[in-house]
Write an enzyme that holds these catalytic residues in place. Structure first.
Site, short mmCIF file in Angstrom:
data_model
loop_
_atom_site.label_atom_id
_atom_site.label_comp_id
_atom_site.label_asym_id
_atom_site.label_seq_id
_atom_site.Cartn_x
_atom_site.Cartn_y
_atom_site.Cartn_z
N SER A 241 0.84 -1.22 0.00
CA SER A 241 0.00 0.00 0.00
C SER A 241 0.86 1.26 0.00
O SER A 241 0.59 2.21 -0.75
CB SER A 241 -0.97 0.00 1.19
N HIS A 317 5.81 -12.73 7.38
CA HIS A 317 6.01 -11.34 6.96
C HIS A 317 7.20 -11.27 6.02
O HIS A 317 8.16 -12.04 6.16
CB HIS A 317 6.27 -10.42 8.17
#
Ligand code: CMX
Length: 438
Positions: A241, A317
């Site tokens: 994002s 992650h």
């Protein structure tokens, strides 16, 4: 001029000089080399972008302008009677690099309150969207629709000097951030609450108002939303994002185009959408197993998930190699406010069981939970059970960080992004030593 803008204006020239000096003296120094694996493998660890608002350490987790989450919880201003930091404060910190006073935060709350009304043309558009459209699609569309009023786009058409770009970018950012809680609540109430809309309370802060407009009465939920909106705000520049906002903005697309694009990236299940996927996965498992499972049942469910070629949502992650401190902050909130909640018990058991299994499977480089492993169970506890809305709240928060950086990117005159790409044939020739360079 509002004092936040004045403060920002004063900080820009010295920062421009600092960057100019670095480039003049050290511009040719190498920050990283890139391997073929990195080029095919999602550009991991390639340091090639500047992001001043926050920095991620793979073991310690995120620091916002140098501050960890517990430090922010101690140092940022709170709502009267509250103990969680106010999102207005993190925005002030991200934008200026300075910790705000209570008065600074009040000014931001007031500024956003003044700019918060949703125009009729926006509501007309939002009312035309089928109610079963995913909330993230509705959110992205709403942000894009507001582009009609972009100050930056208008000023650019009028021929603004490039040294002044940051100013209309600031104005667009403030207009947009002011409206995001109302947009999120409007989508929620329209899609899930028979369009029973709740007017904002002018006495409340930005995060408190989002909680209020969602129709949840418990004051602890206001505190949760304040914390939620602070911890999701920024995670350095390379995540999908943030990078999308940065990339789109580099073409001098305004804040509306840039944030809407960023939200489309956040809506991916490997990124922000993982928060709804975690709750869906937990509810499915509780349904299948008839409530809170035993550890053995849970382990089997996780192994079945992996065997089905699916990911365990909320775990792993691309950068972190330890439990995400954003997970820990939410766990502490749950221990304080809802220790006996059944879904929290399952989330805690998943935390006990999953890392070992992922380690045994031997694929995931990080077996620990990320931010999305925890957020859904907190929202569910306070009655926000329609989990497709969860990523929208992530988006409201993420806007704080990516737009603060977007203003700085224009202030520092960052050029259009244009990394070089190669074909597989070129890579094969490169390996043989026969590739033509440039
Ligand atoms: N469950 C199962 N497998 C996982 C896994 C998980 N939670 N995390 C990683 N893996 C797998 C990968 O799919 C990959 O498999 P293949 O070799 O078959 O392709 C392998 O382990 C290596 O992946 P990695 O290098 O450890 O992880 P990446 O950097 O490629 O991806 C991430 C990172 C977050 C996309 C990944 O860990 C994942 O899919 N997690 C689950 C989804 C999730 O929680 N996303 C939210 C992240 C936080 C956020 O952005 O909001």
């Amino acid at each position: 001029m509002a004092s936040l803008k004045e403060k920002l204006a004063a900080k820009i020239p010295p920062m421009q000089e600092r960057v100019k000096g670095i480039l003049k003296e050290h511009g040719e120094k190498k920050l990283s080399d890139v391997t073929i694996s990195q080029s095919y493998g999602g550009v991991r660890d390639v340091l090639c972008m500047i992001w001043d608002t926050s920095l991620l350490d793979k073991f310690e987790g995120i620091r916002f302008r140098g501050f960890s989450i517990p430090e922010l919880q101690a140092k940022l201003p709170k709502a009267p009677g509250g103990s969680e930091p106010l999102p207005e404060g993190i925005f002030y910190l991200l934008l200026t690099g300075d910790l705000p006073t209570d008065a600074d935060v009040k000014e931001v709350t007031e500024e956003w309150r003044k700019r918060s009304a949703l125009p009729k043309y926006l509501l007309d558009m939002m009312n035309a969207v089928p109610k079963d459209t995913h909330p993230m699609t509705q959110f992205s569309l709403a942000i894009l629709q507001l582009q009609k009023d972009s100050v930056f786009a208008r000023k650019y058409r009028e021929g603004i000097n490039k040294k002044d770009y940051w100013d209309p970018m600031y104005e667009d950012t403030m207009d947009l951030l002011a409206k995001l809680p109302a947009i999120a609540a409007y989508i929620y109430n329209r899609s899930y609450k028979n369009d029973k809309q709740i007017a904002p309370d002018p006495k409340l802060d930005w995060g408190g108002n989002l909680a209020h407009m969602l129709g949840v009465k418990d004051p602890a939920f206001m505190e949760l939303m304040r914390l939620y909106l602070v911890i999701h705000s920024d995670h350095e520049g390379g995540n999908v994002s943030a990078h999308t906002c940065h990339l789109v903005g580099s073409a001098l697309s305004d804040a509306y185009y840039s944030l809407s694009a960023a939200m489309n990236g956040l809506a991916g299940p490997l990124h922000g959408l993982a928060n709804q996927e975690v709750l869906r996965w937990i509810m499915d498992l509780m349904k299948t197993l008839g409530g809170v499972p035993t550890k053995e049942q849970l382990s089997k469910h996780i192994w079945d998930t992996l065997a089905g070629g699916k990911v365990v949502p909320g775990y792993g992650h691309a950068v972190l190699r330890k439990t995400d401190p954003r997970y820990t902050a939410q766990r502490e909130f749950a221990l304080k406010h809802m220790p006996d909640d059944d879904i929290f018990k399952v989330v805690s058991m998943v935390f006990e069981v999953t890392p070992d299994i992922l380690l045994k499977q031997g694929k995931a480089k990080n077996p620990w939970p990320n931010v999305d492993a925890h957020s859904g169970c907190l929202l569910w506890h306070y009655g926000v059970k329609e989990y497709d809305i969860y990523t929208v709240f992530f988006g409201v928060s993420r806007a704080l960080g990516v737009l603060a950086q977007l203003i700085w990117s224009r202030a520092l005159g960052f050029p259009i992004e244009r990394p070089k790409s190669a074909t597989t044939e070129w890579v094969e020739n490169f390996i043989k030593g026969t590739a033509e360079k440039d």
